[in-house]
Design an enzyme around this catalytic site. Structure first.
Site, PDB file in Angstrom:
ATOM      1  N   CYS A   1       5.862 -18.283  16.641  1.00  0.00           N
ATOM      2  CA  CYS A   1       4.628 -17.891  17.327  1.00  0.00           C
ATOM      3  C   CYS A   1       4.563 -18.628  18.662  1.00  0.00           C
ATOM      4  CB  CYS A   1       3.412 -18.266  16.491  1.00  0.00           C
ATOM      5  SG  CYS A   1       3.201 -17.231  15.031  1.00  0.00           S
TER       6      CYS A   1
ATOM      7  N   TYR B   1       0.849  -1.194   0.000  1.00  0.00           N
ATOM      8  CA  TYR B   1       0.000   0.000   0.000  1.00  0.00           C
ATOM      9  C   TYR B   1       0.883   1.242   0.000  1.00  0.00           C
ATOM     10  CZ  TYR B   1      -3.510  -3.436   1.293  1.00  0.00           C
ATOM     11  OH  TYR B   1      -4.336  -4.531   1.301  1.00  0.00           O
TER      12      TYR B   1
ATOM     13  N   CYS C   1      -3.063 -20.797   9.249  1.00  0.00           N
ATOM     14  CA  CYS C   1      -2.088 -19.700   9.092  1.00  0.00           C
ATOM     15  C   CYS C   1      -1.895 -19.304   7.629  1.00  0.00           C
ATOM     16  CB  CYS C   1      -0.730 -20.118   9.666  1.00  0.00           C
ATOM     17  SG  CYS C   1       0.532 -18.833   9.482  1.00  0.00           S
TER      18      CYS C   1
ATOM     19  N   ASP D   1      -9.159 -10.673   1.444  1.00  0.00           N
ATOM     20  CA  ASP D   1      -7.808 -10.303   1.028  1.00  0.00           C
ATOM     21  C   ASP D   1      -7.610 -10.966  -0.335  1.00  0.00           C
ATOM     22  OD1 ASP D   1      -5.316  -9.136   1.058  1.00  0.00           O
ATOM     23  OD2 ASP D   1      -4.903  -9.705   3.134  1.00  0.00           O
TER      24      ASP D   1
HETATM   25  C1  LIG Z   1      -2.995  -5.873   6.079  1.00  0.00           C
HETATM   26  C2  LIG Z   1      -1.824  -5.240   5.526  1.00  0.00           C
HETATM   27  C3  LIG Z   1      -1.499  -3.920   5.862  1.00  0.00           C
HETATM   28  C4  LIG Z   1      -2.335  -3.073   6.780  1.00  0.00           C
HETATM   29  O1  LIG Z   1      -3.601  -2.836   6.229  1.00  0.00           O
HETATM   30  P1  LIG Z   1      -4.654  -1.899   6.958  1.00  0.00           P
HETATM   31  O2  LIG Z   1      -5.888  -2.033   6.136  1.00  0.00           O
HETATM   32  O3  LIG Z   1      -4.063  -0.526   6.966  1.00  0.00           O
HETATM   33  O4  LIG Z   1      -4.826  -2.432   8.354  1.00  0.00           O
HETATM   34  C5  LIG Z   1      -0.370  -3.372   5.285  1.00  0.00           C
HETATM   35  N1  LIG Z   1       0.389  -4.077   4.418  1.00  0.00           N
HETATM   36  C6  LIG Z   1       0.083  -5.333   4.071  1.00  0.00           C
HETATM   37  C7  LIG Z   1       0.936  -6.044   3.087  1.00  0.00           C
HETATM   38  C8  LIG Z   1      -1.026  -5.963   4.626  1.00  0.00           C
HETATM   39  O5  LIG Z   1      -1.320  -7.224   4.275  1.00  0.00           O
END
Ligand SMILES: *Cc1c(COP(=O)(O)O)cnc(C)c1O
Length: 443
Positions: free
Chosen positions: A128, A116, A135, A333
């Site tokens: 862990c 992101y 997982c 996801d």
């Molecule tokens: C989940 C995740 C985040 C954080 O995501 P938010 O929606 O801001 O909680 C950041 N980087 C990666 C690669 C993720 O999988």
């Protein structure tokens, strides 16, 4: 009457002195992982015994504290299913992948996932306190030979230093809270030395698997690195024990905002009523439900998968029915590295140029009259907007809405539609052109 929050101990641990039971090092070194050890706590099913005796299965390890939450007489106990393997784990399913979120492809340096624009995921350990059977990172997690790697860590820090758009670092793994306290402190210190990193987040299941790790000393150490946020991972109300409640209270008092991430799991929490109980119990211990995840397409988790519709049904049963604070965002996801996509019931039913038709959680359908005199804020003349230009490729649908761009094209679109060389006429088509071109008088 709300269900009481209680403490449990399996009978075989009845004589363990409190100072041992409450010592996280004792919990870690007394984890159970073989048929013989686990069978002393609960009678195993054929399927569980077979899985435990299989070579090459994803690592099994359970703390005495966590296994004590299981009702040994119930083979379908929701805590049991999260950590005791069954033979279904060995079944392949269509769409199964090793790295379903394409994290490795998004890693500029090993263990750092920059997916992101403004935040990164930093994988700081492969260890862990106990191992969730579903997982999402079973490809790397659990290997006892691979722990904290100083060389990788230095490369991660170097990348962060030279990447000023990163303002949020999410520590995960593995579980950052199983790191040796000195290493964790050093890691946080090094991150805090980077001026553009505004917030640090920790994703940890240690409070759930081993709440005794959340000592006052640890909380005092973490509080030195504020603003620091922490997400725990509770899937079922049975995991909310007195010890977890106390651990969360210590963290909250240290000023750490707490959230929860759950995974929607068949036969464990795929039930509206159970989810409502879970989120209400979480808010009682001052943990705000953050995300409810659709199960990833990862090896070994086929038998945990539910249809996406189940998640929508659960949100339908939460929104409006209970405190807004208690309603998590349901997230798929996206496989292949598409990232987190929120999915929810439809509340907007229809619209016209002056009205929208919406419905509430009760099925009451109503209208909202749009304003007639609205003058939109203009990002093109706004200095603040102009100072916030996004990274190339990260404008998304916002870019379509603000008029800079007219469409987003799927891969291969131009090639497909470039039949007979018409492409030369369509240059710069992705830029917005004012109306009038090719219309009116010239036609
Ligand atoms: C989940 C995740 C985040 C954080 O995501 P938010 O929606 O801001 O909680 C950041 N980087 C990666 C690669 C993720 O999988």
């Amino acid at each position: 009457m709300p269900t009481p929050i209680i403490s449990k101990r399996a009978p075989i641990y009845a004589d363990v002195p409190a100072e041992k039971w409450n010592d996280w090092r004792w919990q870690l070194s007394h984890r159970l992982n073989t048929v013989e050890e686990i069978e002393k706590v609960l009678p195993l099913t054929e399927s569980e015994r077979k899985a435990l005796q299989t070579q090459g299965l994803f690592r099994v390890d359970v703390t005495p504290y966590y296994i004590s939450l299981i009702d040994p007489t119930d083979p379908n106990d929701p805590v049991r299913k999260q950590i005791i393997p069954v033979s279904e784990e060995m079944n392949a399913f269509t769409a199964m992948m090793e790295d379903s979120l394409a994290e490795d492809r998004h890693s500029p340096v090993p263990g750092l996932v920059h997916r992101y624009p403004d935040r990164v995921l930093m994988l700081v350990t492969t260890q862990c306190a106990s191992y969730c059977r579903y997982c999402t990172r079973s490809r790397i997690v659990g290997d006892p030979g691979q722990t904290f790697n100083r060389q990788d860590f230095e490369m991660q820090i170097e990348y962060l230093k030279r990447t000023p758009q990163v303002r949020d670092v999410l520590l995960s793994g593995g579980d950052p809270l199983v790191l040796a306290p000195k290493i964790l402190e050093e890691l946080l210190t090094r991150l805090r030395e980077i001026p553009h990193i505004e917030i640090v987040r920790i994703g940890s299941r240690v409070p759930v698997f081993m709440p005794m790790r959340i000592t006052q000393e640890l909380c005092d150490m973490l509080a030195k690195f504020h603003p620091l946020w922490l997400n725990i991972h509770v899937n079922h109300p049975n995991e909310i024990s007195l010890e977890l409640a106390e651990a969360c209270d210590r963290m909250s008092r240290a000023g750490i905002p707490l959230g929860n991430q759950s995974v929607l799991l068949a036969g464990i929490n795929d039930c509206v009523h159970m989810q409502r109980e879970l989120v209400q119990k979480l808010t009682r211990i001052r943990v705000r439900p953050y995300y409810l995840y659709q199960c990833d397409l990862v090896e070994g988790s086929g038998h945990f998968r539910t249809p996406v519709a189940k998640g929508i049904e659960i949100i339908e049963g939460l929104r409006g029915h209970t405190s807004g604070y208690a309603v998590p965002q349901f997230i798929v996801d996206a496989p292949g590295g598409g990232g987190k996509i929120p999915v929810m019931p439809n509340y907007l039913l229809s619209m016209s140029d002056h009205k929208v038709i919406v419905r509430n959680y009760e099925g009451y359908v109503t209208t909202y009259e749009e304003p007639t005199e609205y003058k939109s804020h203009d990002p093109k003349t706004c200095k603040f907007c102009q100072s916030k230009r996004p990274e190339v490729g990260q404008t998304g649908l916002t870019g379509l809405l603000d008029g800079e761009q007219m469409f987003i094209k799927p891969e291969g679109f131009d090639e497909l539609h470039n039949r007979d060389g018409i492409q030369h006429r369509l240059k710069d088509e992705n830029k917005w052109k004012p109306l009038g071109i090719g219309s009116g008088e010239t036609d």
